[in-house]
Design a protein around this motif. Sequence first.
Motif: not given
Lengths: 89, 335
Positions: B85-86, B89-90, B92-93
């Motif tokens: 997840i981290t 999202l980093r 592709f937010p």
Amino acid sequence: MKNKKKVEDIPFEEYLRKLEKIVNKLEEGELTLDESVKTYEEGMNISKICLEKLNKTKKKIEQLVIEGEEKYSTKPFSEKEGEDIINEF
Amino acid sequence: MPVDGMKVKIRGDVSVYEKRGEYQLYVKEIIEAGKGELYLAFERLKAKLKDEGLFSEKVKKKLPFIPQNIAVITSPTGAAIRDIITISLRRFPNLSILVVPSLVQGTSAAQEIAKKIDFLNKYFKDLDFIIMGRGGGSIEELWAFNEEILARSIYHSKIPIVSAVGHETDFTISDFVADLRSPTPSAAAEMTIPDKNNLINNLSLLKSKITRAVKRNFELKIENINSVSRSLKYQGPENKINQYYQYIDEFSARLNSRIKHQVELYEERVKKESQRLDSLSPWAVIERGYSICRKIPGKEIIKRLEQIEVGTKIEVIISDGKILSKVERKEAVSN
């Protein structure tokens, strides 16, 4: 309407390739003024589409809850550590 | 070199670390004691599935370049889901991630994961792909990913599957069947989720390249027009006229010098003539002793006797003046 659906169906990377082709075409410098204006507009339009494609999705982190053979629901991802991560963004 | 699943004989000592009450095994020698059970099972299944074509590159599905909806089948509490997840999202937010909790070790894990893959294929057809995996562990802990039931479920999945099991060095049957094998869960996110900033930078780079190229095209065209108009000017009436002007200038200069020459010639002639005229002048004769007689008044030059009477006043012009006199007698000369 028909055109709009087509844009949806064409993947991002294909647009990116089109854009690269346009750059090459323009850099060759063989186009007439009319053609280069047209190509320029096409390029700007495609880069707009690409950006739209990148921004289309909304951030969403959910957890699947299977409730039976054919029954399920989703809830916000609630694992404690996971929640911390979500708050970071 | 000892590898996972190898059956070994060890010679050494066992002691107790008293502070923590831990047993410690000091190994002096490892001797291979044949292939381990799990290793053999792994090799057997691998060969079988390979024969059936489950690992064929031809059946592997391509992942979309820009994923929008992805699912992750893993333990909801491990480091794996956190990393995925981290990192996702980093990179592709704005990504939609569906976490599908599952057991990832133990006897029922393989079946459970397989069921969840089937479930997602049934109810979440628009998923771009599924990342399936767990963090590192012993060969026994990773064993679920070496089971046939899971391998077949991965093979039959219409949704592309990314296998993300254990560490870099761990290879499982799932890795071979999956559409993409990543060395670790973090790497799965790195490999499958594009860096949005990079993409946007690339887009603006292309955009500025386009703008620059078009600008250059225009400049080239303007340059062309300028050079054409320059050559047009050269061949055009303006230049013709200038050429005529130049011709006229040259011509008039030639004419001038010609006239000057002519004038000089005339001057020369006039000088010469006037010299000749000088020599003919009566004064030159008078200088030599001749004189001129003129009647007063009237200044008529006397050439014959008949012009005068006795008593006519006359003037005799000599070189340095004149003599005034009166006729006393007329005497004809007979010759």
